[in-house]
Design a protein around this motif. Structure first.
Motif, short mmCIF file in Angstrom:
data_model
loop_
_atom_site.label_atom_id
_atom_site.label_comp_id
_atom_site.label_asym_id
_atom_site.label_seq_id
_atom_site.Cartn_x
_atom_site.Cartn_y
_atom_site.Cartn_z
N LEU A 1 -11.96 4.40 14.95
CA LEU A 1 -11.91 3.15 15.90
C LEU A 1 -11.82 1.97 14.98
CD1 LEU A 1 -14.84 3.68 18.54
CD2 LEU A 1 -12.55 3.85 18.93
N ALA A 2 -12.59 1.77 13.70
CA ALA A 2 -12.25 0.47 13.01
C ALA A 2 -11.03 0.46 12.73
CB ALA A 2 -13.37 0.70 11.89
N THR A 3 -10.23 1.71 12.19
CA THR A 3 -8.95 1.49 11.57
C THR A 3 -8.19 1.25 12.80
OG1 THR A 3 -9.43 3.58 10.21
CG2 THR A 3 -6.99 3.23 10.72
N ARG A 4 -8.12 1.78 13.97
CA ARG A 4 -7.25 1.56 15.32
C ARG A 4 -7.33 -0.04 15.39
NH1 ARG A 4 -8.73 4.36 20.80
NH2 ARG A 4 -8.23 6.25 19.33
N TYR A 5 -8.50 -0.66 15.49
CA TYR A 5 -8.63 -1.96 15.56
C TYR A 5 -8.55 -3.03 14.74
CZ TYR A 5 -9.70 -0.10 20.41
OH TYR A 5 -9.58 0.60 21.68
N GLU A 6 -8.46 -2.38 13.49
CA GLU A 6 -7.92 -3.07 12.29
C GLU A 6 -9.38 -4.09 11.86
OE1 GLU A 6 -4.21 -4.84 13.08
OE2 GLU A 6 -3.38 -3.22 11.98
N VAL A 7 -10.37 -3.51 11.90
CA VAL A 7 -11.75 -4.11 11.75
C VAL A 7 -12.57 -3.50 10.66
CG1 VAL A 7 -11.51 -5.58 13.79
CG2 VAL A 7 -13.03 -3.43 13.69
N SER A 8 -13.76 -4.16 10.32
CA SER A 8 -14.29 -3.53 9.33
C SER A 8 -15.56 -2.79 10.32
CB SER A 8 -15.29 -4.66 8.62
OG SER A 8 -16.31 -5.32 9.65
N ARG A 9 -16.19 -1.65 9.68
CA ARG A 9 -17.07 -1.13 10.26
C ARG A 9 -18.36 -1.70 10.99
NH1 ARG A 9 -17.13 4.42 8.33
NH2 ARG A 9 -18.94 5.12 9.66
N GLU A 10 -18.63 -2.97 10.35
CA GLU A 10 -19.63 -3.84 10.78
C GLU A 10 -19.21 -4.59 12.07
OE1 GLU A 10 -21.09 -8.18 9.33
OE2 GLU A 10 -21.91 -6.65 8.06
N THR A 11 -17.96 -5.07 12.08
CA THR A 11 -17.53 -5.74 13.47
C THR A 11 -17.50 -4.76 14.36
OG1 THR A 11 -16.25 -7.21 12.12
CG2 THR A 11 -15.55 -6.99 14.38
N LEU A 12 -16.83 -3.44 14.24
CA LEU A 12 -16.71 -2.33 15.14
C LEU A 12 -18.21 -1.92 15.68
CD1 LEU A 12 -16.73 0.97 15.64
CD2 LEU A 12 -15.05 -0.34 16.58
N ARG A 13 -19.18 -1.99 14.68
CA ARG A 13 -20.47 -1.58 15.29
C ARG A 13 -21.13 -2.71 16.17
NH1 ARG A 13 -22.53 0.71 9.39
NH2 ARG A 13 -21.40 3.11 9.65
N ALA A 14 -20.89 -3.88 15.89
CA ALA A 14 -21.28 -4.99 16.74
C ALA A 14 -20.51 -5.02 17.93
CB ALA A 14 -20.89 -6.18 15.92
N ALA A 15 -19.22 -4.57 18.05
CA ALA A 15 -18.59 -4.21 19.37
C ALA A 15 -19.13 -3.25 20.26
CB ALA A 15 -17.11 -4.23 19.09
N LEU A 16 -19.67 -2.09 19.50
CA LEU A 16 -20.00 -1.04 20.23
C LEU A 16 -21.41 -1.43 20.63
CD1 LEU A 16 -19.32 1.94 17.79
CD2 LEU A 16 -18.33 1.47 20.18
N ALA A 17 -22.35 -2.02 19.85
CA ALA A 17 -23.52 -2.57 20.47
C ALA A 17 -23.52 -3.65 21.47
CB ALA A 17 -24.23 -3.28 19.33
N GLU A 18 -22.40 -4.44 21.60
CA GLU A 18 -22.26 -5.06 22.70
C GLU A 18 -22.03 -4.56 24.07
OE1 GLU A 18 -22.05 -9.02 24.82
OE2 GLU A 18 -22.45 -8.50 22.55
N LEU A 19 -21.36 -3.62 23.97
CA LEU A 19 -20.82 -2.44 25.23
C LEU A 19 -22.13 -1.73 25.54
CD1 LEU A 19 -17.34 -1.28 24.21
CD2 LEU A 19 -17.96 -2.86 26.05
N ALA A 20 -22.81 -1.51 24.55
CA ALA A 20 -24.18 -0.86 24.73
C ALA A 20 -25.17 -1.39 25.45
CB ALA A 20 -24.75 -0.16 23.63
N GLY A 21 -25.14 -2.95 24.97
CA GLY A 21 -26.21 -3.96 25.51
C GLY A 21 -25.93 -3.99 27.11
N ARG A 22 -24.69 -3.99 27.57
CA ARG A 22 -24.15 -3.93 28.97
C ARG A 22 -24.22 -2.80 29.81
NH1 ARG A 22 -19.22 -8.25 29.28
NH2 ARG A 22 -19.96 -9.45 27.35
N GLY A 23 -24.81 -1.85 29.13
CA GLY A 23 -24.99 -0.64 29.76
C GLY A 23 -23.73 0.28 30.07
N LEU A 24 -22.76 0.03 29.15
CA LEU A 24 -21.31 0.65 29.29
C LEU A 24 -21.22 1.88 28.42
CD1 LEU A 24 -19.16 -2.31 29.66
CD2 LEU A 24 -20.03 -1.18 31.34
N LEU A 25 -22.06 1.95 27.02
CA LEU A 25 -22.13 2.85 26.29
C LEU A 25 -23.36 3.37 25.76
CD1 LEU A 25 -19.10 1.97 23.64
CD2 LEU A 25 -18.74 3.24 25.95
N GLU A 26 -23.37 4.49 25.22
CA GLU A 26 -24.81 4.82 24.67
C GLU A 26 -24.56 5.62 23.50
OE1 GLU A 26 -25.54 8.42 27.65
OE2 GLU A 26 -26.76 6.77 27.80
#
Length: 256
Positions: A50-75
């Protein structure tokens, strides 16, 4: 439950390039998930891909995943990766199910948020802090002071304190761009602030506050103190925010 059954991000707001990078990535990721019509329980590709696909660092990708998890969309599941949430309870930033952070407010109103970190580090908790946060006196505490800007106008001087055991990564995170709440959720999606004790009072600014908040006249400041708790009632964060009185409005709903 298909992806399409879950609330999507507001269109328009999240396409703004001025918004935090991780928020933009979260919006793109959820749009892609929705477009594929995946269902609850479906597993996402690895963080690396996913980090490669969106051309971001693993840290940024994890923050994005956490954002979606915080909204109840991912776990997430330990050692198994990320999945579409099973519960179907999506939490919007505009909803009443979570404590709203400064970045959340900016997102909701379509404003560009920026932070200037003044101090950041770890130290032993004082007796008063330990009592408030329900940790042992002298336990490791992450402490940070930031100036927060909306559309490049300084709005608030913020002082955050979080028990380091909740998220050791706090000590190594660059909070000029990262969200404190998203970082906490990235370490453990259960560490989502659900409720908070909140108080606010007006006073005249101190000399340092006047300088940092660029106050040139008699403008007062509003001082807000907040203690946030997770869903289990455990204290997560102690925050003191000093707002420019002419750039902040406090609203509350009183119920019985």
């Amino acid at each position: 439950m298909a992806y399409s059954d879950t609330p999507s991000f507001p269109k328009g707001l999240l396409s703004d390039d001025a918004l935090p990078r991780y928020v933009q990535v979260a919006a793109r990721l959820w749009d892609d998930i929705s477009a594929r019509g995946a269902r609850a329980g479906d597993r996402l590709p690895s963080e690396r891909s996913l980090a490669t696909r969106y051309e971001v660092s693993r840290e940024t990708l994890r923050a994005a995943l956490a954002e979606l998890a915080g909204r109840g969309l991912l776990e997430s599941a330990a050692a198994r990766g990320w999945f579409v949430a099973e519960s179907g309870e999506a939490v919007r930033l505009t909803g009443g199910h979570t404590v709203e952070g400064f970045a959340d407010y900016a997102l909701k109103h379509g404003l560009a948020v920026r932070s200037q970190v003044l101090e950041s580090g770890t130290r032993p908790a004082t007796v008063d802090e330990a009592e408030t946060l329900r940790i042992g006196p002298g336990a490791a505490l992450f402490e940070m002071r930031r100036l927060r800007f909306l559309d490049d106008l300084v709005v608030v001087l913020e002082h955050n304190r979080v028990p380091l055991t909740l998220c050791p990564a706090l000590a190594d995170t660059d909070f000029t761009a990262a969200s404190l709440y998203a970082t906490l959720r990235g370490a453990d999606p259960a560490q989502l602030p659900r409720v908070a004790d909140y108080s606010v009072e007006a006073r005249q600014p101190e000399a340092r506050e006047r300088d940092l908040l660029e106050i040139k006249d008699g403008t007062p400041v509003l001082v807000a103190e907040q203690l946030s708790f997770n869903q289990d009632g455990r204290p997560l964060e102690l925050t003191v925010q000093v707002y420019r009185g002419d750039r902040y409005r406090f609203r509350a709903s009183i119920t019985d």
